[in-house]
Write a protein that holds these residues in place. Structure first.
Motif, PDB file in Angstrom:
ATOM      1  N   VAL A 249       0.712  -1.118   0.086  1.00 10.03           N
ATOM      2  CA  VAL A 249      -0.052   0.052  -0.040  1.00 10.03           C
ATOM      3  C   VAL A 249       0.808   1.377  -0.162  1.00 10.03           C
ATOM      4  CG1 VAL A 249      -1.590   1.348   1.313  1.00 10.03           C
ATOM      5  CG2 VAL A 249      -1.986  -1.222   1.251  1.00 10.03           C
ATOM      6  N   VAL A 250       1.939   1.267   0.703  1.00 11.09           N
ATOM      7  CA  VAL A 250       2.857   2.580   0.794  1.00 11.09           C
ATOM      8  C   VAL A 250       3.494   2.436  -0.597  1.00 11.09           C
ATOM      9  CG1 VAL A 250       5.257   3.156   1.639  1.00 11.09           C
ATOM     10  CG2 VAL A 250       3.408   2.112   3.296  1.00 11.09           C
ATOM     11  N   MET A 251       3.864   1.466  -1.188  1.00 10.09           N
ATOM     12  CA  MET A 251       4.484   1.648  -2.508  1.00 10.09           C
ATOM     13  C   MET A 251       3.579   2.025  -3.512  1.00 10.09           C
ATOM     14  SD  MET A 251       6.308  -1.981  -2.861  1.00 10.09           S
ATOM     15  CE  MET A 251       6.844  -1.852  -4.539  1.00 10.09           C
ATOM     16  N   VAL A 252       2.301   1.713  -3.635  1.00  8.81           N
ATOM     17  CA  VAL A 252       1.175   2.401  -4.401  1.00  8.81           C
ATOM     18  C   VAL A 252       0.947   3.663  -4.194  1.00  8.81           C
ATOM     19  CG1 VAL A 252      -1.108   2.293  -5.117  1.00  8.81           C
ATOM     20  CG2 VAL A 252       0.065   0.166  -4.777  1.00  8.81           C
ATOM     21  N   ILE A 253       1.022   4.237  -2.935  1.00  9.94           N
ATOM     22  CA  ILE A 253       0.862   5.628  -2.576  1.00  9.94           C
ATOM     23  C   ILE A 253       1.936   6.514  -2.914  1.00  9.94           C
ATOM     24  CG2 ILE A 253       0.334   7.168  -0.660  1.00  9.94           C
ATOM     25  CD1 ILE A 253      -1.250   5.228   0.719  1.00  9.94           C
ATOM     26  N   VAL A 254       3.136   5.983  -2.726  1.00 14.02           N
ATOM     27  CA  VAL A 254       4.316   6.711  -3.003  1.00 14.02           C
ATOM     28  C   VAL A 254       4.540   6.892  -4.485  1.00 14.02           C
ATOM     29  CG1 VAL A 254       6.913   6.725  -3.043  1.00 14.02           C
ATOM     30  CG2 VAL A 254       5.569   6.218  -1.043  1.00 14.02           C
ATOM     31  N   LEU A 255       3.980   5.895  -5.274  1.00 13.63           N
ATOM     32  CA  LEU A 255       4.203   5.761  -6.569  1.00 13.63           C
ATOM     33  C   LEU A 255       3.437   6.881  -7.368  1.00 13.63           C
ATOM     34  CD1 LEU A 255       5.447   4.565  -9.101  1.00 13.63           C
ATOM     35  CD2 LEU A 255       3.720   2.990  -9.178  1.00 13.63           C
ATOM     36  N   LEU A 256       2.267   7.178  -6.611  1.00 12.88           N
ATOM     37  CA  LEU A 256       1.272   8.228  -7.283  1.00 12.88           C
ATOM     38  C   LEU A 256       1.336   9.772  -6.645  1.00 12.88           C
ATOM     39  CD1 LEU A 256      -1.784   5.660  -7.492  1.00 12.88           C
ATOM     40  CD2 LEU A 256      -0.350   6.551  -9.291  1.00 12.88           C
ATOM     41  N   ALA A 257       2.012   9.644  -5.533  1.00  9.51           N
ATOM     42  CA  ALA A 257       1.957  10.901  -4.748  1.00  9.51           C
ATOM     43  C   ALA A 257       3.368  11.949  -4.807  1.00  9.51           C
ATOM     44  CB  ALA A 257       1.788  10.728  -3.281  1.00  9.51           C
ATOM     45  N   TRP A 258       4.504  11.363  -5.213  1.00 11.51           N
ATOM     46  CA  TRP A 258       5.479  11.951  -5.243  1.00 11.51           C
ATOM     47  C   TRP A 258       5.626  12.871  -6.210  1.00 11.51           C
ATOM     48  CZ3 TRP A 258       8.555  12.985  -9.609  1.00 11.51           C
ATOM     49  CH2 TRP A 258       8.373  12.099 -10.610  1.00 11.51           C
ATOM     50  N   PRO A 259       4.988  13.236  -7.179  1.00  9.94           N
ATOM     51  CA  PRO A 259       5.041  14.427  -8.209  1.00  9.94           C
ATOM     52  C   PRO A 259       4.875  15.862  -7.610  1.00  9.94           C
ATOM     53  CG  PRO A 259       4.057  12.742  -9.275  1.00  9.94           C
ATOM     54  CD  PRO A 259       4.132  12.225  -7.998  1.00  9.94           C
ATOM     55  N   GLN A 260       3.838  15.819  -6.584  1.00 13.44           N
ATOM     56  CA  GLN A 260       3.384  16.986  -5.938  1.00 13.44           C
ATOM     57  C   GLN A 260       4.446  17.342  -5.066  1.00 13.44           C
ATOM     58  OE1 GLN A 260      -0.240  16.866  -3.596  1.00 13.44           O
ATOM     59  NE2 GLN A 260      -0.171  19.125  -3.333  1.00 13.44           N
ATOM     60  N   MET A 261       5.177  16.581  -4.355  1.00 14.86           N
ATOM     61  CA  MET A 261       6.361  17.110  -3.274  1.00 14.86           C
ATOM     62  C   MET A 261       7.376  17.356  -4.289  1.00 14.86           C
ATOM     63  SD  MET A 261       7.348  17.270  -0.371  1.00 14.86           S
ATOM     64  CE  MET A 261       6.316  16.304   0.577  1.00 14.86           C
ATOM     65  N   ALA A 262       7.688  16.895  -5.609  1.00 12.64           N
ATOM     66  CA  ALA A 262       8.883  17.310  -6.268  1.00 12.64           C
ATOM     67  C   ALA A 262       8.579  18.616  -6.899  1.00 12.64           C
ATOM     68  CB  ALA A 262       8.825  16.276  -7.431  1.00 12.64           C
ATOM     69  N   ARG A 263       7.327  18.974  -7.253  1.00 14.66           N
ATOM     70  CA  ARG A 263       7.060  20.249  -7.821  1.00 14.66           C
ATOM     71  C   ARG A 263       6.984  21.242  -6.751  1.00 14.66           C
ATOM     72  NH1 ARG A 263       1.863  20.802 -11.650  1.00 14.66           N
ATOM     73  NH2 ARG A 263       3.218  19.555 -12.946  1.00 14.66           N
ATOM     74  N   ILE A 264       6.537  21.090  -5.434  1.00 12.08           N
ATOM     75  CA  ILE A 264       6.742  22.331  -4.351  1.00 12.08           C
ATOM     76  C   ILE A 264       8.214  22.509  -4.253  1.00 12.08           C
ATOM     77  CG2 ILE A 264       6.269  22.462  -1.997  1.00 12.08           C
ATOM     78  CD1 ILE A 264       3.739  23.009  -3.617  1.00 12.08           C
ATOM     79  N   THR A 265       9.004  21.248  -4.156  1.00 10.13           N
ATOM     80  CA  THR A 265      10.403  21.351  -3.905  1.00 10.13           C
ATOM     81  C   THR A 265      11.172  22.251  -4.895  1.00 10.13           C
ATOM     82  OG1 THR A 265      10.051  19.110  -2.689  1.00 10.13           O
ATOM     83  CG2 THR A 265      12.536  20.177  -3.454  1.00 10.13           C
ATOM     84  N   ARG A 266      10.711  22.092  -6.082  1.00 10.47           N
ATOM     85  CA  ARG A 266      11.364  22.500  -7.564  1.00 10.47           C
ATOM     86  C   ARG A 266      11.281  24.201  -7.374  1.00 10.47           C
ATOM     87  NH1 ARG A 266       9.057  24.329 -12.111  1.00 10.47           N
ATOM     88  NH2 ARG A 266      10.621  24.563 -13.839  1.00 10.47           N
ATOM     89  N   GLY A 267       9.860  24.376  -6.861  1.00 11.79           N
ATOM     90  CA  GLY A 267       9.464  25.895  -6.781  1.00 11.79           C
ATOM     91  C   GLY A 267      10.471  26.507  -5.805  1.00 11.79           C
ATOM     92  N   ALA A 268      10.323  25.793  -4.714  1.00 12.28           N
ATOM     93  CA  ALA A 268      11.068  26.577  -3.298  1.00 12.28           C
ATOM     94  C   ALA A 268      12.496  26.756  -3.651  1.00 12.28           C
ATOM     95  CB  ALA A 268      10.910  25.652  -2.107  1.00 12.28           C
ATOM     96  N   VAL A 269      13.173  25.688  -4.510  1.00 10.44           N
ATOM     97  CA  VAL A 269      14.681  25.834  -4.698  1.00 10.44           C
ATOM     98  C   VAL A 269      14.911  26.691  -5.668  1.00 10.44           C
ATOM     99  CG1 VAL A 269      16.462  24.508  -5.516  1.00 10.44           C
ATOM    100  CG2 VAL A 269      15.222  23.187  -4.061  1.00 10.44           C
ATOM    101  N   MET A 270      14.115  26.902  -6.638  1.00 14.94           N
ATOM    102  CA  MET A 270      14.300  28.082  -7.795  1.00 14.94           C
ATOM    103  C   MET A 270      14.097  29.347  -7.209  1.00 14.94           C
ATOM    104  SD  MET A 270      12.224  26.401 -11.054  1.00 14.94           S
ATOM    105  CE  MET A 270      12.628  27.849 -11.979  1.00 14.94           C
ATOM    106  N   GLU A 271      13.254  29.629  -6.085  1.00 18.54           N
ATOM    107  CA  GLU A 271      13.542  30.961  -5.286  1.00 18.54           C
ATOM    108  C   GLU A 271      14.553  31.213  -4.473  1.00 18.54           C
ATOM    109  OE1 GLU A 271       9.941  31.257  -2.824  1.00 18.54           O
ATOM    110  OE2 GLU A 271       8.518  31.157  -4.412  1.00 18.54           O
ATOM    111  N   VAL A 272      15.391  30.228  -3.929  1.00 14.64           N
ATOM    112  CA  VAL A 272      16.444  30.399  -3.317  1.00 14.64           C
ATOM    113  C   VAL A 272      17.794  30.349  -4.063  1.00 14.64           C
ATOM    114  CG1 VAL A 272      17.676  29.373  -1.140  1.00 14.64           C
ATOM    115  CG2 VAL A 272      15.098  29.354  -1.500  1.00 14.64           C
ATOM    116  N   ARG A 273      17.840  29.677  -5.242  1.00 13.96           N
ATOM    117  CA  ARG A 273      19.209  29.325  -5.730  1.00 13.96           C
ATOM    118  C   ARG A 273      19.734  30.518  -6.244  1.00 13.96           C
ATOM    119  NH1 ARG A 273      17.377  26.757 -11.718  1.00 13.96           N
ATOM    120  NH2 ARG A 273      16.521  28.516 -12.651  1.00 13.96           N
ATOM    121  N   ASN A 274      19.152  31.641  -6.389  1.00  4.58           N
ATOM    122  CA  ASN A 274      19.739  32.938  -6.900  1.00  4.58           C
ATOM    123  C   ASN A 274      19.999  33.859  -5.876  1.00  4.58           C
ATOM    124  OD1 ASN A 274      20.070  31.906  -9.720  1.00  4.58           O
ATOM    125  ND2 ASN A 274      17.831  32.682 -10.282  1.00  4.58           N
TER     126      ASN A 274
END
Length: 316
Positions: free
Chosen positions: A179-204
């Motif tokens: 069950v954890v594998m199924v949830i992780v497989l479908l839920a990681w993109p939202q975390m990746a998108r939020i992290t990407r935006g936060a990193v782009m704000e700080v990197r410069n």
């Protein structure tokens, strides 16, 4: 007609005005960091205190269920008590199979919380890693990760889980881990998108540029300077998603594609209470209430953290 009257101008003495107290600056204390300032705000918020106490209680129940009930959830089932009313030592009554409802609710906390916590941990590992790399380095790596995330974003959680759980591996090995594998497989993109935006704000930021000019490598700059300063939205999202994942496990178990029936969880108890819905609705009410309180606690904690860590949403 002109008047020769001149009004007197009165100026208060400086020691009688609050300007000195208002304009004074404490120079004997170091300025508070983001986390220290957030903790100072959180300690004064009843929303945070209530949600944190509820979560601590749930964790204690999951780790030490024997402190709250001495009744085995399955060993003492007796059909003569089927859908029985509450009695001494059994405050929630009995299930359709004659099992103690209170004991099942207490012991079901462990599986439900385990799925939520494990799912959040793996989503953080995968989503933060991919999102940080995409946001910091950009280019083709960003494009590949973004397109990969779009593929999984197109799959709704329940529909995607219905498809994935029909694969032989998942169908023949139902457990907390699958069950954890199924949830992780479908839920990681939202975390990746939020992290990407936060990193782009700080990197410069200036301190990142200064670190690079002092010889810090790009990966070292990402790990030591960028990522620690981009954690606030990640922590908020992880807290809220923990409650979402617990609901996802309950939904999948209710549909019969989540945890096996031998594993006690609130989702399985809600599904098993369907035959007693008309005659004894309390059997459904108690696990559903426990699920609602748990999810509400994590949502309230996420709201409190968002207000404390996000400068745009802080109350002035």
């Amino acid at each position: 007609m002109t008047s020769n009257y001149q009004a007197d101008h009165y100026v208060a003495p400086i020691d009688e005005t609050p300007l000195l107290a208002t304009d004074s600056v404490r120079t004997d204390q170091a300025p508070l960091s983001l986390w220290a300032e957030a903790w100072r705000k959180l300690r004064r918020r009843p929303l945070f205190i209530v949600s944190a106490l509820l979560i601590v209680l749930l964790v204690v129940i999951a780790l030490f269920p024997g402190l709250f009930t001495q009744v085995a959830p399955n060993d003492n089932c007796d059909l003569q008590f089927s859908d029985g009313a509450p009695t001494a030592g059994h405050p929630f009554g009995y299930t359709f199979q004659g099992c103690d409802v209170f004991s099942r609710v207490i012991h079901g906390t462990q599986a439900s919380l385990s799925v939520g916590v494990l799912s959040v941990i793996f989503v953080l590992v995968i989503g933060v890693t991919l999102g940080a790399l995409a946001g910091f380095f950009g280019g083709w790596l960003d494009a590949v990760i973004a397109r990969l995330g779009d593929i999984f974003f197109a799959l709704p959680l329940v529909l995607g889980a219905l498809v994935i759980t029909q694969l032989p591996f998942f169908k023949d090995n139902k457990s907390v881990w699958t069950v954890v594998m199924v949830i992780v497989l479908l839920a990681w993109p939202q975390m990746a998108r939020i992290t990407r935006g936060a990193v782009m704000e700080v990197r410069n930021a200036d301190f990142v540029t200064a670190a690079r000019s002092l010889g810090v490598s790009r990966m070292g700059s990402l790990l030591r300077h960028v990522l620690p300063n981009a954690l606030a939205p990640i922590i908020v999202l992880a807290t809220m998603e923990l409650g979402v994942f617990i609901v996802a496990e309950a939904t999948l178990s209710f549909l019969g594609i989540g945890l096996p029936g031998s594993v006690m969880s609130w989702g399985n108890d809600i599904a098993a209470a369907q035959p007693s819905l008309r005659t004894n609705p309390a059997v459904l009410l108690y696990p559903a209430t426990a699920l609602s309180i748990t999810v509400l606690s994590f949502i309230m904690l996420g709201d409190a953290l968002r207000d404390a860590l996000d400068p745009k949403s802080r109350q002035r």
